[in-house]
Design a protein around this motif. Structure first.
Motif, PDB file in Angstrom:
ATOM      1  N   GLU A 261       0.830  -1.203   0.000  1.00  0.00           N
ATOM      2  CA  GLU A 261       0.000   0.000   0.000  1.00  0.00           C
ATOM      3  C   GLU A 261       0.867   1.257   0.000  1.00  0.00           C
ATOM      4  N   GLU A 262       1.938   1.244   0.807  1.00  0.00           N
ATOM      5  CA  GLU A 262       2.839   2.402   0.863  1.00  0.00           C
ATOM      6  C   GLU A 262       3.543   2.596  -0.479  1.00  0.00           C
ATOM      7  N   PHE A 263       3.999   1.517  -1.097  1.00  0.00           N
ATOM      8  CA  PHE A 263       4.677   1.625  -2.386  1.00  0.00           C
ATOM      9  C   PHE A 263       3.746   2.178  -3.455  1.00  0.00           C
ATOM     10  N   LEU A 264       2.479   1.795  -3.415  1.00  0.00           N
ATOM     11  CA  LEU A 264       1.525   2.337  -4.379  1.00  0.00           C
ATOM     12  C   LEU A 264       1.338   3.836  -4.164  1.00  0.00           C
ATOM     13  N   ARG A 265       1.288   4.268  -2.916  1.00  0.00           N
ATOM     14  CA  ARG A 265       1.185   5.709  -2.633  1.00  0.00           C
ATOM     15  C   ARG A 265       2.417   6.439  -3.160  1.00  0.00           C
ATOM     16  N   ILE A 266       3.591   5.849  -2.943  1.00  0.00           N
ATOM     17  CA  ILE A 266       4.820   6.463  -3.455  1.00  0.00           C
ATOM     18  C   ILE A 266       4.775   6.550  -4.974  1.00  0.00           C
TER      19      ILE A 266
ATOM     20  N   LEU B 237      -6.696   1.478  -4.627  1.00  0.00           N
ATOM     21  CA  LEU B 237      -6.010   2.414  -3.753  1.00  0.00           C
ATOM     22  C   LEU B 237      -5.267   3.461  -4.585  1.00  0.00           C
ATOM     23  N   PRO B 238      -4.888   4.593  -4.000  1.00  0.00           N
ATOM     24  CA  PRO B 238      -4.049   5.549  -4.728  1.00  0.00           C
ATOM     25  C   PRO B 238      -2.787   4.853  -5.252  1.00  0.00           C
TER      26      PRO B 238
ATOM     27  N   ARG C 128      -0.604   1.192 -10.703  1.00  0.00           N
ATOM     28  CA  ARG C 128       0.829   0.921 -10.883  1.00  0.00           C
ATOM     29  C   ARG C 128       1.224  -0.477 -10.401  1.00  0.00           C
ATOM     30  N   LEU C 129       0.289  -1.231  -9.887  1.00  0.00           N
ATOM     31  CA  LEU C 129       0.603  -2.601  -9.466  1.00  0.00           C
ATOM     32  C   LEU C 129       0.803  -3.457 -10.715  1.00  0.00           C
TER      33      LEU C 129
END
Length: 298
Positions: free
Chosen positions: A68-73, A104-105, A109-110
Motif C-alpha cells: 500500500e505504501e509503495f503504491l502511494r509512493i 487504492l491511490p 501501478r501494481l
C-alpha cells in the motif's frame, strides 16, 4: 526525464524505513549500512546521474501495508512506473486482495507480485497447491510474478512455470549464483532449464552482492552475464539495480555499467536490456503512454 537519449528503466529497486517496520533479513553486522531509511529523494539524484528515467519498486517484506505504501509512493513520484508488491498467496481470497490494492491511490501501478521464496524452509514452496491457487489469481489479474529463488528452489520454480503456460514470470537476480564461491554447475544447469520457458524473463541484477564485496572486478560477472545472454537471448534480459542492497558492494553507476558492458556496441540489445524487455514482462506500455509526468516515451 531525459530527452534525446534512449529511455532507461531500472526494473528492480527498493525503499524502506527500518524505524517503522521490521526487516528480519537485514540482521547482522554486515548489513548494518542498510538499516536506515531509503526513499525517493535518495534515489532521484542517482537516477539522474546515470541516465535512468523510470523505476519499478519491488517488495521487501511480507506485509500488505508495504505494498500500500509503495503504491502511494508510485502515485506521487514521477519516476516510479510500477510496483511489484506482495499478497498472501495462500490466503482464501487472493483475487479480492488484488482488487482491493488496485483501487487504492497508485493502484494502477501494481504490475507484479513477489514472495521471498528463498527464505521459506520448504524448498518446494512454489509447488504447494495453495500457492498455485494463489498464483492463478495473480495471473488472472494480468500481473507478473517475480521469482526470488536460489539454486535450491529452482526445481519448484520450474514446476511452477510449467504449470502456468502463458503466464509472465521474472527471475530475480539470475537466481543468485554463488559467485563468491566460484562457478556452480548445478546452478547453471537449473538456470538454463528455467530459461527454456518463453514466459520467463531474467533480471541482470543483484550480482555484486553475490560476489566478494571487496574483491570483484567487472570481469568477474562476464561469464554469468554471457550465460544469461546465451540462455535467455536479448529479448528476455532486464536491468535492475537492486538499489540500495547493491550499495554494500558497489555504487549505482557501477552496477548499471556491469549490466550494460556485455551489450556495448549492440544498440538494439542495450535498448531491450534497459527498457524494452521490462516493458514486455510487466506490461508497462499503457502506464508509460498515459503517465502525465512523462516527457518522453521508450
Amino acid at each position: 526525464m531525459s530527452t534525446g537519449s534512449p529511455f532507461v528503466i531500472d526494473a528492480h529497486q527498493h525503499f524502506w524505513d527500518p524505524s517503522r517496520a521490521s526487516y528480519p533479513w537485514m540482521a547482522g553486522e554486515a548489513l548494518a549500512p542498510l538499516r536506515r531509511p531509503y526513499g525517493p529523494d535518495d534515489l532521484a539524484p542517482l537516477l539522474a546521474g546515470s541516465g535512468v528515467d523510470a523505476t519499478i519498486i519491488v517488495q521487501c517484506r511480507h506485509d500488505a501495508a508495504e505494498t500500500e505504501e509503495f503504491l502511494r509512493i508510485a502515485a506521487a513520484t514521477p519516476f516510479v512506473v510500477g510496483v511489484v508488491g506482495w499478497v498472501n498467496l495462500e490466503a482464501p481470497d487472493v483475487s479480492g486482495e488484488i482488487a482491493r490494492l488496485r483501487v487504492l491511490p497508485g493502484g494502477d501501478r501494481l504490475v507484479g507480485i513477489r514472495h521471498n521464496v528463498h527464505d521459506e524452509p520448504d524448498p518446494g514452496w512454489l509447488s504447494r497447491p495453495g500457492v498455485l491457487r494463489g498464483l492463478e489469481a495473480v495471473f488472472a489479474a494480468g500481473l507478473t510474478f517475480d521469482l526470488l529463488v536460489r539454486t535450491r528452489e529452482l526445481p519448484a520454480a520450474i514446476f511452477c512455470v510449467r504449470h502456468f503456460p502463458g503466464a509472465h514470470f521474472v527471475l530475480d537476480h539470475m537466481a543468485k549464483p554463488p559467485i563468491a564461491l566460484g562457478f556452480d554447475a548445478e546452478w547453471a544447469e537449473r538456470f538454463e532449464e528455467i530459461a527454456a520457458f518463453d514466459g520467463v524473463w531474467c533480471k541482470v541484477s543483484g550480482l555484486v552482492t553475490e560476489a566478494d564485496w571487496a574483491g570483484w572486478s567487472p570481469a568477474t560477472f562476464e561469464p554469468y552475464i554471457a550465460l544469461a545472454r546465451s540462455a535467455f537471448g536479448d529479448q528476455r534480459l532486464i536491468f535492475g539495480s537492486d538499489w540500495p542492497v547493491a550499495t554494500l558492494a558497489a555504487d549505482y553507476a557501477a552496477v548499471k555499467d556491469i549490466a550494460g558492458r556485455c551489450f556495448s556496441g549492440d544498440p538494439e540489445a542495450e535498448r531491450r536490456l534497459f527498457a524494452g524487455n521490462a516493458i514486455d514482462a510487466y506490461r508497462l506500455e499503457p502506464l508509460l503512454r498515459t503517465d502525465p509526468h512523462s516527457e518522453t516515451s521508450p
